[in-house]
Design a protein around this motif. Sequence first.
Motif, PDB file in Angstrom:
ATOM      1  N   THR B  11     -69.041  98.589 -24.751  1.00 60.33           N
ATOM      2  CA  THR B  11     -69.856  99.425 -23.854  1.00 60.33           C
ATOM      3  C   THR B  11     -69.108 100.699 -23.490  1.00 60.33           C
ATOM      4  OG1 THR B  11     -70.879  97.462 -22.916  1.00 60.33           O
ATOM      5  CG2 THR B  11     -71.065  99.479 -21.646  1.00 60.33           C
ATOM      6  N   LEU B  12     -67.836 100.532 -23.099  1.00 63.24           N
ATOM      7  CA  LEU B  12     -67.054 101.716 -22.722  1.00 63.24           C
ATOM      8  C   LEU B  12     -66.886 102.650 -23.910  1.00 63.24           C
ATOM      9  CD1 LEU B  12     -64.292 100.219 -20.417  1.00 63.24           C
ATOM     10  CD2 LEU B  12     -66.019 101.893 -19.801  1.00 63.24           C
ATOM     11  N   LEU B  13     -66.670 102.033 -25.099  1.00 72.95           N
ATOM     12  CA  LEU B  13     -66.473 102.854 -26.301  1.00 72.95           C
ATOM     13  C   LEU B  13     -67.722 103.670 -26.613  1.00 72.95           C
ATOM     14  CD1 LEU B  13     -64.251 103.126 -28.489  1.00 72.95           C
ATOM     15  CD2 LEU B  13     -65.544 101.493 -29.845  1.00 72.95           C
ATOM     16  N   LEU B  14     -68.868 103.022 -26.526  1.00 76.93           N
ATOM     17  CA  LEU B  14     -70.117 103.724 -26.852  1.00 76.93           C
ATOM     18  C   LEU B  14     -70.439 104.782 -25.811  1.00 76.93           C
ATOM     19  CD1 LEU B  14     -72.235 100.786 -28.178  1.00 76.93           C
ATOM     20  CD2 LEU B  14     -71.724 102.871 -29.403  1.00 76.93           C
ATOM     21  N   MET B  15     -70.217 104.472 -24.534  1.00 77.15           N
ATOM     22  CA  MET B  15     -70.522 105.460 -23.498  1.00 77.15           C
ATOM     23  C   MET B  15     -69.570 106.646 -23.595  1.00 77.15           C
ATOM     24  SD  MET B  15     -71.827 103.318 -20.243  1.00 77.15           S
ATOM     25  CE  MET B  15     -73.395 102.517 -20.338  1.00 77.15           C
ATOM     26  N   GLY B  16     -68.292 106.375 -23.911  1.00 70.22           N
ATOM     27  CA  GLY B  16     -67.363 107.483 -24.120  1.00 70.22           C
ATOM     28  C   GLY B  16     -67.721 108.264 -25.372  1.00 70.22           C
ATOM     29  N   GLY B  17     -68.156 107.529 -26.418  1.00 65.14           N
ATOM     30  CA  GLY B  17     -68.546 108.197 -27.654  1.00 65.14           C
ATOM     31  C   GLY B  17     -69.741 109.108 -27.474  1.00 65.14           C
ATOM     32  N   SER B  18     -70.660 108.727 -26.592  1.00 65.20           N
ATOM     33  CA  SER B  18     -71.837 109.582 -26.367  1.00 65.20           C
ATOM     34  C   SER B  18     -71.421 110.926 -25.769  1.00 65.20           C
ATOM     35  CB  SER B  18     -72.835 108.874 -25.454  1.00 65.20           C
ATOM     36  OG  SER B  18     -72.317 108.764 -24.164  1.00 65.20           O
ATOM     37  N   LEU B  19     -70.321 110.920 -24.991  1.00 61.50           N
ATOM     38  CA  LEU B  19     -69.845 112.195 -24.432  1.00 61.50           C
ATOM     39  C   LEU B  19     -69.396 113.135 -25.550  1.00 61.50           C
ATOM     40  CD1 LEU B  19     -67.779 111.015 -21.327  1.00 61.50           C
ATOM     41  CD2 LEU B  19     -70.025 112.054 -21.358  1.00 61.50           C
ATOM     42  N   VAL B  20     -68.819 112.534 -26.602  1.00 57.01           N
ATOM     43  CA  VAL B  20     -68.387 113.349 -27.751  1.00 57.01           C
ATOM     44  C   VAL B  20     -69.583 114.024 -28.378  1.00 57.01           C
ATOM     45  CG1 VAL B  20     -67.382 113.244 -30.053  1.00 57.01           C
ATOM     46  CG2 VAL B  20     -66.388 111.917 -28.202  1.00 57.01           C
ATOM     47  N   PHE B  21     -70.700 113.295 -28.503  1.00 57.77           N
ATOM     48  CA  PHE B  21     -71.913 113.894 -29.078  1.00 57.77           C
ATOM     49  C   PHE B  21     -72.442 115.012 -28.189  1.00 57.77           C
ATOM     50  CE2 PHE B  21     -72.263 111.413 -32.701  1.00 57.77           C
ATOM     51  CZ  PHE B  21     -72.060 110.082 -32.424  1.00 57.77           C
ATOM     52  N   PHE B  22     -72.403 114.820 -26.869  1.00 58.78           N
ATOM     53  CA  PHE B  22     -72.885 115.864 -25.966  1.00 58.78           C
ATOM     54  C   PHE B  22     -71.977 117.096 -26.034  1.00 58.78           C
ATOM     55  CE2 PHE B  22     -76.405 113.735 -24.519  1.00 58.78           C
ATOM     56  CZ  PHE B  22     -76.147 112.528 -23.923  1.00 58.78           C
ATOM     57  N   TRP B  23     -70.677 116.858 -26.185  1.00 59.62           N
ATOM     58  CA  TRP B  23     -69.737 117.975 -26.311  1.00 59.62           C
ATOM     59  C   TRP B  23     -70.041 118.774 -27.573  1.00 59.62           C
ATOM     60  CZ3 TRP B  23     -66.088 119.992 -23.169  1.00 59.62           C
ATOM     61  CH2 TRP B  23     -65.202 120.910 -23.735  1.00 59.62           C
ATOM     62  N   GLU B  24     -70.252 118.036 -28.688  1.00 61.29           N
ATOM     63  CA  GLU B  24     -70.599 118.703 -29.959  1.00 61.29           C
ATOM     64  C   GLU B  24     -71.913 119.468 -29.833  1.00 61.29           C
ATOM     65  OE1 GLU B  24     -69.123 119.071 -33.046  1.00 61.29           O
ATOM     66  OE2 GLU B  24     -67.426 118.460 -31.825  1.00 61.29           O
ATOM     67  N   CYS B  25     -72.830 118.928 -29.027  1.00 66.04           N
ATOM     68  CA  CYS B  25     -74.116 119.599 -28.807  1.00 66.04           C
ATOM     69  C   CYS B  25     -73.880 120.982 -28.194  1.00 66.04           C
ATOM     70  CB  CYS B  25     -74.975 118.730 -27.891  1.00 66.04           C
ATOM     71  SG  CYS B  25     -76.436 119.538 -27.292  1.00 66.04           S
ATOM     72  N   ILE B  26     -72.999 121.043 -27.203  1.00 64.37           N
ATOM     73  CA  ILE B  26     -72.695 122.332 -26.571  1.00 64.37           C
ATOM     74  C   ILE B  26     -72.045 123.264 -27.586  1.00 64.37           C
ATOM     75  CG2 ILE B  26     -71.425 123.464 -24.712  1.00 64.37           C
ATOM     76  CD1 ILE B  26     -73.544 121.672 -23.615  1.00 64.37           C
ATOM     77  N   ALA B  27     -71.153 122.711 -28.413  1.00 63.94           N
ATOM     78  CA  ALA B  27     -70.482 123.554 -29.420  1.00 63.94           C
ATOM     79  C   ALA B  27     -71.504 124.133 -30.399  1.00 63.94           C
ATOM     80  CB  ALA B  27     -69.438 122.718 -30.168  1.00 63.94           C
TER      81      ALA B  27
END
Lengths: 266, 64
Positions: B11-27
């Motif tokens: 759960t923690l891994l997936l929730m942290g991983g989703s932040l990576v996708f949101f960061w890439e979205c901003i990029a």
Amino acid sequence: MTSLPAVLGINLWLVALVVPYLLALSHARVGHGAPYWVSAALPLAPILLFSYLRHLRHPIAATALLCGVPLLCVVPGADGTLLYTSLPRLAVAIQAVVLLLYLVAASRALSAPCWDGPEAQTTPLQAAEVPLRWRRRVFLYRALFVLCLAVPLVMLYGIDLHPANLRALRLSFGRPGAKEAGSLARISAVQAAATAAVALLWVAAYRVCFLGLLSGHLLHDREVNLHTAALQKEARRGRPRPQFYLAMLLALGSMISLIWRSLRSP
Amino acid sequence: MKNFPYFQFLTLLLMGGSLVFFWECIAYLARRDYVASGLLTFIGAFTLWVGSELARLALAERAA
């Protein structure tokens, strides 16, 4: 106590409307006609009738005092017609502070109970120590009050006073070679719109995200407890729900389409 | 190994991983690639959804 909102309201009327109007009048930017004087005098009516409107306890009275007065004071100058030169930052800051103080004083006066009798006398209880639960609650209320003041002030500073943002606005909306007042009016209009939008957004966010949770907690978290009990009952199955597979499928599908798109593009 | 909290970890891994996708979205938004940033928003949201479903399983495991 009702005199404080009235005094602050008159102060707001003077700094946001009357003084800029008189300065614009002296530089011949606006006419001397009756409509200008009528629109300038409009905010005075609810301010001077503050005590009466407060006792009315009607939503229209609260709307007139909390929204009508600030809008009638700020809107006439929002399109920049009352500007004859760029306002010093201190003047903008004073207008913002007086507006905020007026809103706080008016809200407190409207929410206070109306009592015309003799003032109640209070004596402190003989409690030895305030329980930890109550100390935490008092700390939370004070923190919410500080948050309610700090966040709008920071946003006001960012939009109207921060030098880097003002430079960026001048680059984006000021037209090089155009008359100073024209570009100034556009920048002021953008700042006014942004300030209003940010104020509305903050009010909505504060009401929903902070006060909403607090009010649920004050009702002993009934909804949260019911939801948690339903969740535990559902989770006793021990197997993933169909939504798990759907979410996994959608996530994988989106990743595949992103990879396919990036491979296809040159 | 038996007592390792697999579902909590995932759960923690997936929730942290989703932040990576949101960061890439901003990029991608900064690069003005709106389609890619929209797709990345969806990927981030669905990853969060999967993480929340795994959190329910973690709750069931703890209750059992």
